[in-house]
Motif scaffolding. Structure first.
Motif, PDB file in Angstrom:
ATOM      1  N   VAL A 156      37.998   7.379  21.274  1.00  0.00           N
ATOM      2  CA  VAL A 156      39.467   7.411  21.169  1.00  0.00           C
ATOM      3  C   VAL A 156      39.971   8.640  21.904  1.00  0.00           C
ATOM      4  O   VAL A 156      39.366   9.708  21.854  1.00  0.00           O
ATOM      5  CB  VAL A 156      39.890   7.427  19.681  1.00  0.00           C
ATOM      6  N   LYS A 157      41.091   8.468  22.611  1.00  0.00           N
ATOM      7  CA  LYS A 157      41.711   9.579  23.351  1.00  0.00           C
ATOM      8  C   LYS A 157      43.086   9.867  22.755  1.00  0.00           C
ATOM      9  O   LYS A 157      43.858   8.950  22.486  1.00  0.00           O
ATOM     10  CB  LYS A 157      41.864   9.174  24.820  1.00  0.00           C
ATOM     11  N   GLY A 158      43.371  11.136  22.568  1.00  0.00           N
ATOM     12  CA  GLY A 158      44.692  11.544  22.111  1.00  0.00           C
ATOM     13  C   GLY A 158      45.177  12.718  22.929  1.00  0.00           C
ATOM     14  O   GLY A 158      44.379  13.435  23.541  1.00  0.00           O
ATOM     15  N   THR A 184      39.504  18.197  25.951  1.00  0.00           N
ATOM     16  CA  THR A 184      39.435  18.113  27.410  1.00  0.00           C
ATOM     17  C   THR A 184      40.614  18.810  28.078  1.00  0.00           C
ATOM     18  O   THR A 184      41.698  18.879  27.502  1.00  0.00           O
ATOM     19  CB  THR A 184      39.310  16.649  27.881  1.00  0.00           C
ATOM     20  N   HIS A 185      40.341  19.330  29.297  1.00  0.00           N
ATOM     21  CA  HIS A 185      41.167  20.290  30.042  1.00  0.00           C
ATOM     22  C   HIS A 185      40.970  21.690  29.442  1.00  0.00           C
ATOM     23  O   HIS A 185      40.330  21.849  28.392  1.00  0.00           O
ATOM     24  CB  HIS A 185      42.659  19.924  30.061  1.00  0.00           C
ATOM     25  N   VAL A 186      41.530  22.669  30.109  1.00  0.00           N
ATOM     26  CA  VAL A 186      41.721  24.021  29.575  1.00  0.00           C
ATOM     27  C   VAL A 186      43.115  24.427  30.050  1.00  0.00           C
ATOM     28  O   VAL A 186      43.631  23.838  31.017  1.00  0.00           O
ATOM     29  CB  VAL A 186      40.673  25.033  30.096  1.00  0.00           C
ATOM     30  N   ALA A 239      32.635  13.051  32.973  1.00  0.00           N
ATOM     31  CA  ALA A 239      33.103  12.895  31.589  1.00  0.00           C
ATOM     32  C   ALA A 239      34.624  12.868  31.455  1.00  0.00           C
ATOM     33  O   ALA A 239      35.145  12.988  30.341  1.00  0.00           O
ATOM     34  CB  ALA A 239      32.508  13.989  30.710  1.00  0.00           C
ATOM     35  N   HIS A 240      35.328  12.720  32.574  1.00  0.00           N
ATOM     36  CA  HIS A 240      36.789  12.531  32.485  1.00  0.00           C
ATOM     37  C   HIS A 240      37.307  11.945  33.795  1.00  0.00           C
ATOM     38  O   HIS A 240      37.503  12.657  34.778  1.00  0.00           O
ATOM     39  CB  HIS A 240      37.504  13.853  32.186  1.00  0.00           C
ATOM     40  N   VAL A 241      37.506  10.641  33.794  1.00  0.00           N
ATOM     41  CA  VAL A 241      38.129   9.978  34.951  1.00  0.00           C
ATOM     42  C   VAL A 241      39.204   9.024  34.432  1.00  0.00           C
ATOM     43  O   VAL A 241      39.295   8.740  33.232  1.00  0.00           O
ATOM     44  CB  VAL A 241      37.115   9.169  35.800  1.00  0.00           C
ATOM     45  N   HIS A 242      40.027   8.546  35.374  1.00  0.00           N
ATOM     46  CA  HIS A 242      40.975   7.454  35.106  1.00  0.00           C
ATOM     47  C   HIS A 242      40.832   6.464  36.234  1.00  0.00           C
ATOM     48  O   HIS A 242      40.880   6.850  37.411  1.00  0.00           O
ATOM     49  CB  HIS A 242      42.414   7.967  35.066  1.00  0.00           C
ATOM     50  N   LEU A 243      40.650   5.192  35.888  1.00  0.00           N
ATOM     51  CA  LEU A 243      40.489   4.180  36.912  1.00  0.00           C
ATOM     52  C   LEU A 243      41.673   3.225  36.916  1.00  0.00           C
ATOM     53  O   LEU A 243      42.160   2.824  35.845  1.00  0.00           O
ATOM     54  CB  LEU A 243      39.195   3.396  36.696  1.00  0.00           C
ATOM     55  N   THR A 277      36.298  15.597  35.808  1.00  0.00           N
ATOM     56  CA  THR A 277      37.202  15.965  36.896  1.00  0.00           C
ATOM     57  C   THR A 277      38.654  15.582  36.671  1.00  0.00           C
ATOM     58  O   THR A 277      39.539  16.143  37.292  1.00  0.00           O
ATOM     59  CB  THR A 277      36.759  15.262  38.193  1.00  0.00           C
ATOM     60  N   ASP A 278      38.899  14.567  35.814  1.00  0.00           N
ATOM     61  CA  ASP A 278      40.223  13.944  35.704  1.00  0.00           C
ATOM     62  C   ASP A 278      40.585  13.199  36.992  1.00  0.00           C
ATOM     63  O   ASP A 278      41.772  13.047  37.322  1.00  0.00           O
ATOM     64  CB  ASP A 278      41.312  14.970  35.357  1.00  0.00           C
ATOM     65  N   ALA A 279      39.562  12.730  37.719  1.00  0.00           N
ATOM     66  CA  ALA A 279      39.819  11.932  38.927  1.00  0.00           C
ATOM     67  C   ALA A 279      40.782  10.801  38.590  1.00  0.00           C
ATOM     68  O   ALA A 279      40.610  10.096  37.603  1.00  0.00           O
ATOM     69  CB  ALA A 279      38.510  11.360  39.466  1.00  0.00           C
TER      70      ALA A 279
HETATM   71 ZN    ZN Z   1      42.957  12.657  32.235  1.00  0.00          ZN
END
Ligand code: ZN
Length: 349
Positions: A144-146, A197-199, A54-58, A259-261
């Protein structure tokens, strides 16, 4: 269409493992009739719904293959640009790709220094936030991401973040807000965004913010793998990220595995695509989630939270996104790494 029948396989049903049964892959979906199917003896193995990170960047299509090799059949991208790259990744496969497009950010802070970040991502007023959302809708984003930052840390002002969340909601889109410090978390929670997202890596989320998330039914995607990797910037500190996730979980806040991969220059740390999700599972266990809760947090729960109604469970008619692992991951979570076979929409990879 090709058919495959998995014989004598135990299935994760969202709570635990079923008795051994037959599961039929019929083309791209799960079927019921095994007549004429290629047979696979899966005795002793466990079939899981394909994982959703539920959290990646490609940044490159090969990353979708890396994800799939580790059982991640759906990649929820939380910041990708330019639009041409997003469009190319949507059809690249084998893992399925959803994206926020570029994030809304403030003029200062880490995100403004990421190479290639579009200047139009910088949002400093409520009007600009609405225009930002309209542009994302026109591009066909999935949510949407902020980026929320503590006051003074260079993020969008509170009224702009609120306008972002409200404008997205009016257009039928969820918002995911980045928050990696206690001050940012307070701001993000207060907007009512569907996802935070994140902590905080260092510092605890205020108890009132944890309570507010529970009351509002907001969902957390802690990305403990990233916070662990980013901790190297705080030499010698033990970090509060696991304790923060534990507090959210204990209060009943829904937690999703993410993961924020990324392989993004300028990010706090590089996190490998695919293998990192299995590290996330270990860290979520440290935060007090049971193995069954962790498996849910990577399958049925993100599917429901993000409205992906065609996946996340193993039942006829749904996408054949599947991970076959040796052993019993409900008894021993490390079994998720013992992958025998992965299917993405019925295609064995
Ligand atoms: Zn990220």
């Amino acid at each position: 269409m090709a058919k495959t029948a998995l014989r004598d396989v135990r299935v994760f049903d969202g709570r635990g493992l079923t008795e051994p049964r037959t599961v039929v892959i019929d083309g791209s979906v799960l079927g019921t009739d095994s007549a004429g199917a290629r047979e696979i003896d899966a005795a002793g193995a466990t079939l899981l719904p394909g994982f959703i990170d539920a959290h990646v960047h490609l940044t490159a299509p090969e990353q979708l293959a890396d994800l799939a090799a580790w059982g991640v059949t759906t990649a929820l991208d939380m910041g990708c640009f330019p639009a041409e790259r997003v469009a190319a990744l949507r059809s690249a496969g084998p893992a399925d790709f959803r994206s926020a497009g570029p994030p809304a950010i403030g003029p200062g802070g880490m995100h403004a220094r990421i190479p290639g970040m579009p200047a139009s991502s910088i949002v400093t007023t409520a009007d600009a936030a609405v225009r930002f959302v309209e542009k994302r809708v026109a591009e066909g984003v999935d949510y949407v991401k902020g980026v929320a930052e503590a006051p003074g840390d260079g993020g969008p002002p509170a009224e702009a973040l609120q306008a972002l969340v409200d404008a997205a909601r009016e257009r039928g889109l969820h918002t995911v807000l980045h928050a990696a410090t206690p001050g940012a978390y307070h701001l993000a929670v207060a907007t009512g965004a569907r996802f935070v997202t994140h902590v905080p890596t260092i510092g605890r989320i205020a108890a009132e913010d944890v309570a507010a998330m529970t009351a509002a039914g907001q969902t957390a995607v802690p990305t403990l793998t990233m916070m662990e990797a980013a901790l190297t910037r705080f030499a010698g500190a033990a970090g509060d990220f696991v304790a923060n996730a534990a507090a959210l979980h204990a209060a009943g806040v829904e937690i999703l595995a993410g993961t924020d991969a990324n392989a993004q220059p300028g990010a706090p740390a590089e996190v490998a695509h695919g293998s990192s999700l299995h590290r996330e599972f270990e860290l979520l266990a440290e935060a007090g989630l049971t193995p069954a809760e962790i498996l849910r947090a990577a399958t049925v729960d993100p599917a429901r939270a993000f409205g992906l109604t065609d996946r996340g469970e193993i039942r006829p008619g749904l996408r054949a996104d599947l991970v076959l692992v040796e052993g019993d991951p409900v008894a021993d979570l490390s079994a998720t790494r013992a992958i025998r076979t992965v299917w993405c929409a019925g295609t064995e990879i």
